[in-house]
Every structure is written in structure tokens, then in C-alpha cells.
Design a protein around this motif. Structure first.
Motif, mmCIF file in Angstrom:
data_model
loop_
_atom_site.group_PDB
_atom_site.id
_atom_site.type_symbol
_atom_site.label_atom_id
_atom_site.label_comp_id
_atom_site.label_asym_id
_atom_site.label_seq_id
_atom_site.Cartn_x
_atom_site.Cartn_y
_atom_site.Cartn_z
ATOM 1 N N GLU A 1 -44.144 9.909 -36.555
ATOM 2 C CA GLU A 1 -43.777 11.236 -36.036
ATOM 3 C C GLU A 1 -42.281 11.300 -35.702
ATOM 4 O O GLU A 1 -41.617 12.295 -36.019
ATOM 5 C CB GLU A 1 -44.609 11.572 -34.794
ATOM 6 C CG GLU A 1 -46.100 11.713 -35.057
ATOM 7 C CD GLU A 1 -46.822 10.362 -35.262
ATOM 8 O OE1 GLU A 1 -47.858 10.373 -35.955
ATOM 9 O OE2 GLU A 1 -46.352 9.320 -34.769
ATOM 10 N N GLU A 2 -41.769 10.268 -35.068
ATOM 11 C CA GLU A 2 -40.349 10.264 -34.702
ATOM 12 C C GLU A 2 -39.462 10.196 -35.943
ATOM 13 O O GLU A 2 -38.433 10.880 -36.018
ATOM 14 C CB GLU A 2 -40.051 9.083 -33.782
ATOM 15 C CG GLU A 2 -38.617 9.055 -33.308
ATOM 16 C CD GLU A 2 -38.305 7.865 -32.419
ATOM 17 O OE1 GLU A 2 -37.117 7.659 -32.131
ATOM 18 O OE2 GLU A 2 -39.229 7.127 -32.020
ATOM 19 N N ILE A 3 -39.867 9.377 -36.926
ATOM 20 C CA ILE A 3 -39.110 9.273 -38.180
ATOM 21 C C ILE A 3 -39.032 10.635 -38.857
ATOM 22 O O ILE A 3 -37.955 11.081 -39.280
ATOM 23 C CB ILE A 3 -39.745 8.210 -39.099
ATOM 24 C CG1 ILE A 3 -39.484 6.804 -38.547
ATOM 25 C CG2 ILE A 3 -39.221 8.342 -40.538
ATOM 26 C CD1 ILE A 3 -40.278 5.696 -39.222
ATOM 27 N N GLN A 4 -40.161 11.321 -38.945
ATOM 28 C CA GLN A 4 -40.188 12.632 -39.595
ATOM 29 C C GLN A 4 -39.410 13.669 -38.793
ATOM 30 O O GLN A 4 -38.678 14.485 -39.370
ATOM 31 C CB GLN A 4 -41.631 13.076 -39.820
ATOM 32 C CG GLN A 4 -42.333 12.242 -40.878
ATOM 33 C CD GLN A 4 -43.816 12.556 -40.988
ATOM 34 O OE1 GLN A 4 -44.503 12.712 -39.985
ATOM 35 N NE2 GLN A 4 -44.306 12.638 -42.217
ATOM 36 N N GLN A 5 -39.538 13.639 -37.482
ATOM 37 C CA GLN A 5 -38.823 14.613 -36.645
ATOM 38 C C GLN A 5 -37.312 14.441 -36.786
ATOM 39 O O GLN A 5 -36.581 15.419 -36.970
ATOM 40 C CB GLN A 5 -39.243 14.456 -35.186
ATOM 41 C CG GLN A 5 -38.562 15.434 -34.254
ATOM 42 C CD GLN A 5 -38.988 15.247 -32.805
ATOM 43 O OE1 GLN A 5 -39.443 14.180 -32.402
ATOM 44 N NE2 GLN A 5 -38.835 16.289 -32.021
ATOM 45 N N PHE A 6 -36.822 13.216 -36.700
ATOM 46 C CA PHE A 6 -35.392 12.959 -36.861
ATOM 47 C C PHE A 6 -34.934 13.441 -38.241
ATOM 48 O O PHE A 6 -33.911 14.125 -38.369
ATOM 49 C CB PHE A 6 -35.088 11.471 -36.687
ATOM 50 C CG PHE A 6 -33.614 11.147 -36.756
ATOM 51 C CD1 PHE A 6 -32.865 11.023 -35.599
ATOM 52 C CD2 PHE A 6 -32.977 10.966 -37.975
ATOM 53 C CE1 PHE A 6 -31.502 10.735 -35.653
ATOM 54 C CE2 PHE A 6 -31.622 10.682 -38.048
ATOM 55 C CZ PHE A 6 -30.884 10.565 -36.884
ATOM 56 N N ALA A 7 -35.697 13.090 -39.266
ATOM 57 C CA ALA A 7 -35.331 13.462 -40.633
ATOM 58 C C ALA A 7 -35.282 14.975 -40.811
ATOM 59 O O ALA A 7 -34.347 15.498 -41.434
ATOM 60 C CB ALA A 7 -36.301 12.836 -41.619
#
Length: 149
Positions: free
Chosen positions: A23-29
Motif C-alpha cells: 500500500e505504501e509503495i503504491q501510494q508513494f508511486a
């Protein structure tokens, strides 16, 4: 807090672990690096280089910065002067990242006697000891008796 006179070449600082979630990887991206290998699980699986979701290198760098600030408490902050970054392997969801910082050089300023430059190498490693990010950095570090406004 650490000052120039507290540091010596060869000193090591190691951070806590930080878990990278999908979730954090996708949100940052989505906010800063919207490429399919950072945002879309199905499309990322077909990517010829990443073959699965990978965190943005800038996300890994941002987490590394957070961990630096926690384990390398330099008085008046980590004031960057120069840095070089490499990402030898991708950061994946579920990776537990920690940083290892080693001081490689200390150069007191000849003109500004209240400070010096400290050079160090940082490695961000996952739970398997694999290097995700490596950087060489120079920061300004003040002497204990410096008058900083």
C-alpha cells in the motif's frame, strides 16, 4: 547529539528495521513516480526488468533518509553538501529495510572553523542482507562550541 569532534573514521551507525508495504509503495508511486512497475501488480509482473512490484528508488531513498535521521543524530541536522546514489536491486513489498552508515572521511574546514565536512557511505539493506541502495554522502557537521544562528 553528535558534533564533529565526536566522530571518527570507521564509526558505524545502524538503524531500526522499516517494513515497506504494498500500500505504501503504491501510494508513494501514485504521488511521485506513477509508473506501472510501482503501481499495478498485474502489469508489474510482466515487466522485463522488475518482474513484479518494486518501490520507486526515490521512495527507498526517502525511507533511507528517515532511518538516517534516527540513527545518525548530528547536531543541527543532516545538512547535505553532496551525494551519489545507486539502486543495485529493487525494494519489494514486505522488505524490512535498515541502514548501515560508515564514516569514511572527516575534513575540518580551513576557512569556517566552526564546522567540517563528514563523508560517509550508507547502505540500505533488506532482511536478507541484500543492498537496495548505496550512497556516498558529504554533510556539514558543526563543532560543539559553534555559534549557530
Amino acid at each position: 547529539m553528535l558534533y564533529l569532534e565526536d566522530l571518527k573514521v570507521g564509526d558505524h551507525f545502524v538503524s531500526r528495521d522499516y517494513e515497506m508495504t504494498l500500500e505504501e509503495i503504491q501510494q508513494f508511486a501514485h504521488l511521485y513516480d506513477p509508473q506501472i512497475f510501482h503501481t499495478d501488480v498485474q502489469q508489474a509482473a510482466q515487466h522485463p526488468v522488475f518482474q513484479g512490484i518494486a518501490a520507486s528508488g526515490w521512495h527507498t531513498a526517502a525511507v533511507t533518509m528517515r532511518l538516517w535521521t534516527e540513527c545518525f543524530p548530528v547536531a543541527h541536522g543532516l545538512i547535505g553538501s553532496e551525494s551519489s546514489l545507486r539502486w543495485p536491486r529493487p525494494t519489494r513489498p514486505g522488505d524490512l529495510i535498515h541502514v548501515d552508515v560508515e564514516i569514511t572521511a572527516i575534513s575540518p574546514s580551513k576557512t569556517k572553523l566552526d564546522r567540517g565536512l563528514v563523508s560517509y557511505v550508507t547502505q540500505a539493506l533488506n532482511q536478507h542482507g541484500e543492498v537496495l541502495l548505496i550512497s556516498t554522502t558529504k554533510i556539514v557537521v558543526f563543532r560543539r562550541d559553534a555559534q549557530v544562528a
